[in-house]
Design an enzyme around this catalytic site. Structure first.
Site, short mmCIF file in Angstrom:
data_model
loop_
_atom_site.label_atom_id
_atom_site.label_comp_id
_atom_site.label_asym_id
_atom_site.label_seq_id
_atom_site.Cartn_x
_atom_site.Cartn_y
_atom_site.Cartn_z
CD GLU A 53 42.92 -3.18 -25.37
OE1 GLU A 53 42.91 -1.85 -25.26
OE2 GLU A 53 44.11 -3.78 -26.50
CD GLN A 116 50.89 -8.86 -23.82
OE1 GLN A 116 50.30 -9.00 -25.09
NE2 GLN A 116 51.28 -7.54 -23.75
CE LYS A 165 49.73 -16.55 -30.77
NZ LYS A 165 50.74 -15.72 -31.50
CG MET A 483 28.64 15.54 -10.13
SD MET A 483 26.58 16.16 -10.47
CE MET A 483 25.65 15.53 -11.29
#
Ligand SMILES: Cc1cc2nc3c(=O)[nH]c(=O)nc-3n(C[C@H](O)[C@H](O)[C@H](O)COP(=O)(O)OP(=O)(O)OC[C@H]3O[C@@H](n4cnc5c(N)ncnc54)[C@H](O)[C@@H]3O)c2cc1C
Ligand SMILES: Cc1ncc(C[n+]2csc(CCOP(=O)(O)OP(=O)(O)O)c2C)c(N)n1
Ligand SMILES: [Mg+2]
Lengths: 587, 168
Positions: A53, A116, A165, A483
């Site tokens: 994601e 979840q 939902k 770096m």
């Protein structure tokens, strides 16, 4: 006529269509299945299935920055939403307009530690410009339209809409965007004319002026960039820009001094230090740019144009603040300049340019050209030559390669250059390149990458393969988190604590395992060869592993906490006395 | 260069929607600003508007930054700096519980009378006083009660409003 009822999921899709969305980047899960079902049953919006994601958000950023449109993301509840957090903050820091839709557990389970469940609006509140939890299906259409309005208006940024939902399943009424007017949010676009007039007088009387421009000009759109170019040409002043503003003014123009700041050019930084009038348009006085604040352009009067009043007088006190859109302000500036028949003080300007040219002659980006090893700067110079005149976009990861790309790849147009500036997110470049490539299928899109950054989102090669996005992953492989190593040399006695890239994969085989093209260059002679081969690949991604000098450092450099006139040019400048105590704590 | 720290009372009109207070408080904690007091309640039922009164302190640059940051929150309608915008009235309400007997009890009652505090609960050994006044008055009263058997004090924090005929 009875009102037509739609399900929440259908309302989402209809709102996206009405907002002009053609691509959405996402990843499914239980809490967004109704929306995925609605996606399945239509053809107007293309869904791009990413592999993580975070990458969906960066891809949407690449899409947004390269098109000027709002990028769009869809993730599930809980882990889907938390994985998106880094991307959202990245977009917030760089003012990228996004709308992220997240699924949520059904309203009656919110607060129950349901499966979840995450407090997504709570977690993302400081990572978004605004966010919403929609508990009533009849508020869904309005909220979606508001989200797009907020994302793109004023200072752009990411907006999240959390949709339980049960709301996705429920029937509700749709309203079109035209019927939605935001109650409170009205950013000021048009400037106060009196302020612009004051600015014009200051500009016209300047002896050692400089334009310092930033990402705000890119945000304001291509017309603003044209107006900027026009005004800079009218005045004849030198111009420098931040990392985020590159391309808004053509780099091929002689008035262009290159980037300023920590890894900016000598001429840009010294011109900033010595200027008497600074014209900041859409830049935010970031600490990477200002260096030591008490010695930042000490003798100057400052004009600051910004659409966000909170950017003004935040780090640096200015003399003439102008709140407004960069395009609108530039339009007024040009009009007033012409109407008052202004002309810069030519004698002073000539003398100033003489000084600037003296600094430019220092040729600060020069590096040790050698046949023995591929210098990263050389590889980028060759890439630059190969891309010249071709329709191309560049993204980067984060590190030395990013700074070299900023120094060595010129852009003559805005929206061609995409990099993670404010958050500095390793792993940004590959998904952003995919987003840019899907928006511009016929263009060449190169992700200038480091071997360490690439590993952070390399799963996205799968996405690029699936959608035949022929992105070029141009890895400047120095076998170090370069770096980090550079800072360790500067500040920590060259103790290379955990900055070596151990156990790297064979990037060529990695590419082949995905059915992509893998190329490698280990000698100077091979660089042109692999670039040519890379550009010939048009149907699949290509990974280019360039074995560059592992010891090369990025110069010029103004160490943290130092002023613009205290610049390190190369390894010969002793790092030991480079950084003052209070500069050590800066990142 | 040491810059002067100023104390400002800021009134903010916001949409009374879920999370709005979290946005304001998160702004202060996230950016390291001071909150000396904060009060909030709905003031316009029909339009669902709440009014927040904040007392904060910082240098002039920080105070200006606080106002700009508040103003850019999407549900914020208006931000007014009452300290800058001319004379205003500020009030706090406090409930102060004092326990004791004999002379201390009588002295507490006498002081309450001087401060125009109301008795809102009484037992044979305790009082709860209600006091409205400026922050300094409430501080004084609570300070005196501390010597006469203060059990606890609960304060609303400042609410404030500009003087004169015009409003928000
Ligand atoms: C490793 C590393 C090194 C870096 N080194 C440097 C360096 O040497 N030099 C450098 O410059 N940067 C450097 N950066 C990037 C730096 O951290 C900042 O991201 C960058 O300087 C900010 O650019 P900006 O000022 O243009 O602001 P942006 O972040 O682009 O912000 C845009 C500003 O414009 C305003 N704005 C938005 N829309 C509009 C509009 N329509 N009209 C007017 N104003 C608008 C916004 O309110 C904001 O104030 C580095 C980053 C990394 C990761
Ligand atoms: C997600 C994330 N973690 C850590 C950092 C800190 N960091 C900045 S640059 C860098 C090293 C990058 O290495 P590489 O991608 O190989 O680039 P190079 O500097 O070698 O060109 C690290 C670890 C970061 N910017 N982002
Ligand atoms: Mg590296």
């Amino acid at each position: 006529m009875p009102e037509q009822k739609l399900t929440g999921a259908q309302i989402v899709i209809k709102a996206l269509k009405d907002q002009g969305v053609d691509i959405i980047f996402g990843y499914p899960g239980g809490a967004v299945l109704p929306i995925y079902d609605a996606i399945f049953q239509q053809n107007d919006i293309k869904h791009i299935l990413v592999r993580h994601e975070q990458a969906a958000v960066h891809a949407a950023e690449g899409y947004a920055r390269s098109t000027g449109k709002v990028g769009c993301v869809l993730v599930t509840s809980g882990p889907g939403a938390t994985n998106a957090v880094t991307g959202l903050l990245d977009a917030l820091c760089d003012s990228i307009p996004l709308v992220c839709l997240s699924g949520q557990v059904p309203t009656h389970l919110i607060g129950n530690d349901a499966f979840q469940e995450a407090d997504t609006t709570g977690i993302t509140r400081p990572c978004t410009k605004h966010n919403y939890l929609v508990k009533d299906v009849n508020q869904l259409a309005r909220t979606m339209h508001e989200a797009f309005y907020v994302a793109r208006s004023g200072r752009p940024g990411p907006v999240l809409v959390d949709i339980p939902k049960d709301v996705q399943f429920a029937d509700g009424t749709y309203i079109p965007p035209t019927e939605v007017k935001h109650k409170t949010y009205r950013p000021q676009v048009k400037p106060e004319i009196a302020r612009v007039e004051e600015a014009i007088e200051l500009i016209a009387n300047a002896k050692r002026p400089i334009f310092y421009t930033g990402g705000g000009v890119v945000n304001a759109g291509p017309i603003a960039a044209k107006l900027l170019t026009q005004f800079v040409k009218m005045t004849g002043f030198p111009i420098t820009s931040t990392l985020m503003g590159l391309g808004a003014f053509p780099a091929s123009d002689p008035q262009w001094l290159g980037m300023l700041g920590m890894h900016g050019t000598y001429e840009a930084n010294l011109a900033m230090y010595n200027c008497d009038v600074m014209i900041n348009i859409g830049a935010r006085f970031d600490d990477r740019v200002t260096g030591k604040l008490s010695e930042f352009a000490p003798g100057s009067k400052k004009i600051h144009v910004d659409i966000d009043p909170s950017s003004i007088n935040k780090n640096v006190a200015v003399d003439i603040p102008i709140v407004g859109d960069a395009g609108a302000v530039l339009e007024d500036m040009i009009r007033i300049w012409k109407a008052r028949q202004k002309r810069a003080d030519q004698t002073a300007l000539k003398e100033w340019w003489g000084q600037v040219e003296g600094w430019r002659a220092r040729n600060c980006l020069n590096y040790n050209r050698t046949e023995a090893v591929i210098k990263p700067q050389y590889a980028l110079e060759r890439l630059r030559e190969a891309l010249r005149g071709k329709n191309h976009y560049v993204t980067t990861e984060v590190g030395q390669h990013q700074m070299w790309a900023a120094q060595f790849l010129p852009f003559d147009e805005p929206n061609r250059w995409m990099t993670s500036g404010g958050l500095g997110t390793m792993g940004y470049g590959l998904p952003a390149a995919i987003g840019a490539q899907l928006a511009h299928p016929d263009a060449i899109v190169v992700d200038v990458s480091g071997e360490a950054s690439f590993l952070m989102n390399m799963q996205e090669i799968g996405t690029a393969v699936q959608y035949r996005a022929p992105v070029k992953i141009f890895i400047l492989n120095n076998k170090y988190m370069g770096m980090v190593r550079q800072w360790q040399e500067l500040l920590h006695g060259s103790r290379y604590s955990n900055s070596y890239s151990e156990a790297l994969p064979d990037f060529v085989k990695l590419a082949e395992s995905w059915g992509c093209v893998g190329l490698r260059a280990t000698t100077v002679a091979e660089v042109d060869e692999v670039i040519e081969k890379m550009l010939a690949v048009t149907d699949r991604p290509c990974i280019i592993d360039i074995a560059v000098d592992p010891k090369e450092n990025c110069f010029p450099m103004i160490p943290g906490g130092k002023a613009h006139n205290e610049i390190l040019f190369g390894p010969e400048d002793s790092p030991s006395d480079a950084t003052p105590e209070d500069g050590m704590v800066l990142v | 260069m040491e810059e002067k720290i100023e104390k400002h009372t800021i009134a903010v009109l916001v949409d009374n929607e879920p999370g709005v207070l979290a946005r304001v408080i998160g702004l202060f904690s996230g950016r390291g600003y001071n909150i000396e007091s904060l009060t909030v309640a709905e003031v316009n039922n029909a339009d669902h508007l709440s009014r927040i009164t904040l007392v904060t302190s910082g240098t002039r640059m920080v105070v200006e930054q606080i106002k700009a940051q508040l103003d850019r929150l999407v549900p914020v309608h208006k931000v007014h700096d009452l300290t800058d915008e001319g004379p205003s009235v500020e009030r706090e309400l406090a409930l102060v519980k004092v326990a004791g007997t004999g002379d201390r009890r009588i002295e507490a009652l006498r002081l309450a009378d001087i401060f125009k505090a109301k008795v809102v609960d009484a037992t044979l050994t305790s009082f709860v006083f209600e006091l409205t006044g400026t922050t300094a008055e409430v501080d004084d009263f609570v300070g005196l009660m501390a010597q006469l058997g203060l059990v606890e004090a609960s304060r609303t924090g400042v609410v404030a409003m500009s003087k004169g005929a015009t409003g928000f």
